[in-house]
Design an enzyme around this catalytic site. Structure first.
Site, mmCIF file in Angstrom:
data_model
loop_
_atom_site.group_PDB
_atom_site.id
_atom_site.type_symbol
_atom_site.label_atom_id
_atom_site.label_comp_id
_atom_site.label_asym_id
_atom_site.label_seq_id
_atom_site.Cartn_x
_atom_site.Cartn_y
_atom_site.Cartn_z
ATOM 1 C CG ASP A 28 -1.901 1.041 1.333
ATOM 2 O OD1 ASP A 28 -2.839 0.889 1.681
ATOM 3 O OD2 ASP A 28 -1.696 2.090 0.947
ATOM 4 C CE1 TYR A 33 -5.270 9.048 -5.061
ATOM 5 C CE2 TYR A 33 -7.134 10.760 -4.841
ATOM 6 C CZ TYR A 33 -6.777 9.744 -5.258
ATOM 7 O OH TYR A 33 -7.849 9.035 -5.749
ATOM 8 N NE ARG A 65 -2.049 10.469 6.541
ATOM 9 C CZ ARG A 65 -2.156 9.444 5.751
ATOM 10 N NH1 ARG A 65 -2.116 8.223 6.656
ATOM 11 N NH2 ARG A 65 -2.597 9.340 4.685
ATOM 12 C CG ASP A 120 -3.036 3.347 -2.195
ATOM 13 O OD1 ASP A 120 -4.025 2.661 -2.055
ATOM 14 O OD2 ASP A 120 -2.540 3.961 -1.048
ATOM 15 C CD GLU A 121 -5.337 -1.169 -0.364
ATOM 16 O OE1 GLU A 121 -5.354 -2.302 0.155
ATOM 17 O OE2 GLU A 121 -6.250 -0.165 -0.067
HETATM 18 P P1 DGT Z 1 -2.079 5.590 3.794
HETATM 19 O O1 DGT Z 1 -2.062 4.527 3.086
HETATM 20 O O2 DGT Z 1 -2.964 5.617 4.992
HETATM 21 O O3 DGT Z 1 -0.680 6.200 3.950
HETATM 22 O O4 DGT Z 1 -2.829 6.892 3.195
HETATM 23 P P2 DGT Z 1 -3.502 7.039 1.562
HETATM 24 O O5 DGT Z 1 -3.697 8.370 1.351
HETATM 25 O O6 DGT Z 1 -2.419 6.189 0.874
HETATM 26 O O7 DGT Z 1 -4.676 6.122 1.668
HETATM 27 P P3 DGT Z 1 -5.374 5.086 1.132
HETATM 28 O O8 DGT Z 1 -4.387 3.980 0.882
HETATM 29 O O9 DGT Z 1 -6.521 4.717 2.034
HETATM 30 O O10 DGT Z 1 -6.214 5.646 -0.172
HETATM 31 C C1 DGT Z 1 -5.174 5.954 -1.307
HETATM 32 C C2 DGT Z 1 -5.792 7.176 -1.980
HETATM 33 O O11 DGT Z 1 -7.367 7.329 -2.193
HETATM 34 C C3 DGT Z 1 -5.625 8.357 -1.015
HETATM 35 O O12 DGT Z 1 -4.407 8.920 -1.208
HETATM 36 C C4 DGT Z 1 -6.566 9.192 -1.650
HETATM 37 C C5 DGT Z 1 -7.903 8.521 -2.098
HETATM 38 N N1 DGT Z 1 -8.988 8.326 -0.972
HETATM 39 C C6 DGT Z 1 -8.835 7.321 -0.032
HETATM 40 N N2 DGT Z 1 -9.917 7.690 0.783
HETATM 41 C C7 DGT Z 1 -10.856 8.222 -0.144
HETATM 42 C C8 DGT Z 1 -11.999 8.864 0.237
HETATM 43 O O13 DGT Z 1 -12.697 8.379 0.948
HETATM 44 N N3 DGT Z 1 -12.440 9.414 -0.997
HETATM 45 C C9 DGT Z 1 -11.920 9.817 -2.170
HETATM 46 N N4 DGT Z 1 -12.406 10.596 -2.804
HETATM 47 N N5 DGT Z 1 -10.638 9.683 -2.038
HETATM 48 C C10 DGT Z 1 -10.053 8.527 -1.151
HETATM 49 MG MG MG Z 2 -2.209 4.001 0.782
#
Ligand code: DGT
Ligand code: MG
Length: 608
Positions: A28, A33, A65, A120-121
């Site tokens: 992951d 983004y 964060r 991203d996974e």
């Molecule tokens: P992490 O994995 O916890 O370090 O953080 P992220 O940002 O990679 O989160 P992740 O893996 O759950 O989601 C990947 C991307 O998907 C994230 O960067 C932005 C997008 N994303 C996540 N959750 C949502 C959501 O609820 N709504 C929208 N529109 N996009 C989302």
């Molecule tokens: Mg992620």
């Protein structure tokens, strides 16, 4: 080498001698983004960063964060907890998609099954790599990178501990390569199945990895607070479980299977039980192109038709960019609306879809494009679907519109493509009379088959549907060629055979490549056994004689007929004389249904 170690393309391999035979890695990307934005603009690395969509911060970097900004927080609230939060707009997903594809492609270089999950996974089945490593490493002193979820108690008899340690090393190499080549930090989970690999992946964030041995699975699962924590349990199943007072994963572990079977079908009950104990034998399925390409736009409310049309028009523009990148020709379009029910204060989605003609799309320099007229046509179709979903005699309130292309025709290797018909050992050169002075060397174009399942042409009822599947074969181009004038075609070798769909629009292109009658008479007959010009004296005569479409039906373009190889001309003539002999009714291709057999007749569309 043992058969079982040969095929690295599927994750179905299991060594039945082992209780826990597989080694699965889940990767992951950290704050995906936000990392994309930071890589694009390095000055953002040092500041708390939020990615904004509408009024939400949908993700943030780890700097933000630490200040208390979390995913899907309202911008207003995020700025309260972190006043110096730098916000970037993340509504255009293009850069994220590109990064996601690069990561996926990089993972493919390990030549193991890779299953993409969202943007991203990725799951990677590294079982085979581990088996190879086992042959050459000292298994007594294995270092496990990152963390291990609870230290191993006793070595499992099946040897999975050693394999998972090696898998952990592979995961470390993968993460390092992603960082070195693309700049992204990632997290990984390593376990003997997908469920556990995914669930343990975020245990040490960011930029770290966690390995779990099978004996800890049940205990780990029992600590999960809600049945919804299990990735494959959706909201409906969770509701049904909660209604039976099965709230935590521990509840699910304890409930007798017989009770579960009263509320779910038998397979489902067994699966739920199994998941709750940390068992999951689903394979890592190699990802291909997405089944659909869509975009949605949500808003407070839209209640006027012209505004809806504007929204769809904007969405369509963006969607066409994605389709062009994808390269496949869409043949089905879905419109989605989210209607606000003013009385119930709730919203619900409704969709309608229809087939669209592939001829809306043009191909220029191997790139998919849509003319202004084509875009207008699409918008008309969209609004027609909209009219079916909305009763315009009554007020309506929408909170979302969505567009998606849901089925595709593979451009180069579609099962129903005329290429496949022509690839039946018939030289394509002859079909178009492509000749070249400039190129006297033998050229071959290799059409390696796409998965037959990837073509959706058989679902079409549109008039320009192409015939039923044939296995693509290698096309050999005739060695000796004479050039068309440069204005007509720059280089025959650049003409993609897969693009030669002889529908009405394509026929116009074919016409551009017409040769005069002298040229045509010099064209060798295509013969399965002969693909050179050394013995074409007879065939030249045949073509000269056969190339007269004296009994062509009126809706057949004679020039195209004349450009066909001799055998095809003869076949057609026989069919036209006696339709029943071919088993194909003399119907227009536009009315021909998909049950009809594959025949060259289907490629004939009146020239407009
Ligand atoms: P992490 O994995 O916890 O370090 O953080 P992220 O940002 O990679 O989160 P992740 O893996 O759950 O989601 C990947 C991307 O998907 C994230 O960067 C932005 C997008 N994303 C996540 N959750 C949502 C959501 O609820 N709504 C929208 N529109 N996009 C989302
Ligand atoms: Mg992620």
């Amino acid at each position: 080498m043992d058969d079982r170690t040969m095929d690295c393309s599927s994750s179905s391999y299991v060594d039945s001698d082992h209780e826990h035979p597989r080694s699965i890695v889940h990767i992951d990307i950290d704050c995906f983004y936000a990392q994309v934005e930071m890589l694009r603009s390095p000055e953002l690395r040092a500041v708390p960063l939020g990615v904004q969509q509408k009024n939400f911060v949908i993700t943030s970097n780890y700097e933000a964060r630490r200040c208390g900004v979390h995913k899907c927080m309202l911008v207003h609230d995020a700025l309260k907890v972190c006043p110096n939060l730098k916000l970037v707009n993340g509504e255009d997903l293009q850069n994220y998609r590109t990064a996601s594809n690069k990561i996926f492609e990089l993972l493919l270089s390990w030549k193991c099954p890779v299953e993409k999950l969202g943007m991203d996974e990725n799951f990677i089945d590294v079982t085979k790599i581990v088996q190879e490593k086992l042959k050459s490493v000292d298994v007594n002193n294995l270092i496990v990178p990152g963390h291990v979820y609870e230290e191993a108690s006793a070595n499992c008899a099946c040897g999975c501990h050693t394999r998972l340690k090696l898998a952990s090393q592979v995961a470390g190499e993968m993460r390092q390569k992603i960082f070195n080549e693309l700049g992204f930090t990632t997290c990984a989970g390593i376990a003997h199945n997908k469920l556990l690999a995914k669930l343990i992946c975020p245990l040490h964030k960011p930029n770290d990895q966690t390995t779990m041995f099978p004996e800890h699975a049940e205990g780990f699962m029992s600590a999960l607070p809600s049945v919804r924590s299990i990735p494959s349990i959706g909201s409906k199943t969770a509701e049904a479980l909660v209604s039976q007072k099965i709230i935590t994963v521990s509840d699910l572990q304890e409930v007798p299977l017989d009770i579960l079977k009263k509320h779910f079908n038998s397979d489902m009950a067994v699966r739920l039980k199994s998941l709750s104990l940390g068992n999951d034998n689903t394979p890592v399925k190699q990802s291909g192109k997405p089944q659909s390409i869509g975009l949605e736009d949500s808003f407070k409310t839209v209640s006027v038709r012209s505004e809806v049309e504007e929204k769809f028009s904007a969405l369509l523009q963006r969607l066409l960019v994605l389709v062009r990148e994808d390269g496949r020709i869409p043949v089905s379009l879905r419109v989605t609306l989210r209607k606000k029910d003013a009385k119930r204060l709730s919203s619900h989605r409704e969709s309608r879809q229809c087939q669209i003609s592939p001829s809306i799309f043009t191909i220029s320099n191997s790139t998919l494009a849509v003319t202004q007229a084509g875009q207008q046509k699409l918008l008309t179709i969209i609004m027609r679907l909209f009219n079916k979903l909305i009763d315009l005699s009554k007020p309506f309130h929408l909170t979302l519109v969505g567009l998606a292309f849901t089925k595709f025709q593979e451009r180069m290797t579609g099962r129903g493509s005329i290429v496949n018909y022509l690839m039946n050992d018939i030289s394509v050169q002859s079909v178009l009379n492509l000749q070249s002075d400039c190129d006297t060397s033998a050229t071959s174009m290799d059409y390696s088959a796409a998965s037959p399942g990837s073509s959706t042409t058989t679902d079409l009822s549109d008039g320009e549907v192409e015939p039923s599947p044939k296995k693509p074969k290698k096309v050999n181009w005739i060695a000796k060629r004479r050039c068309l004038s440069k204005g007509e075609v720059a280089s025959p070798s650049k003409l993609k055979v897969g693009e030669l769909r002889l529908n009405s629009r394509e026929l116009e292109k074919v016409s551009e490549l017409r040769l005069n009658s002298r040229d045509r008479s010099l064209t060798p007959r295509a013969s399965p056994a002969k693909d050179n010009m050394s013995d074409n004296s007879d065939t030249m005569k045949d073509v000269a004689e056969g190339g007269i479409c004296d009994n062509c039906p009126s809706d057949v373009d004679k020039e195209v007929f004349n450009a066909l190889p001799y055998e095809m001309q003869q076949e057609l003539k026989t069919m036209w004389k006696n339709p029943s002999s071919s088993g194909v009714a003399r119907s227009s291709p536009r009315t021909m249904n998909k049950a009809n057999p594959n025949t060259i007749l289907k490629y004939f569309v009146p020239h407009k």
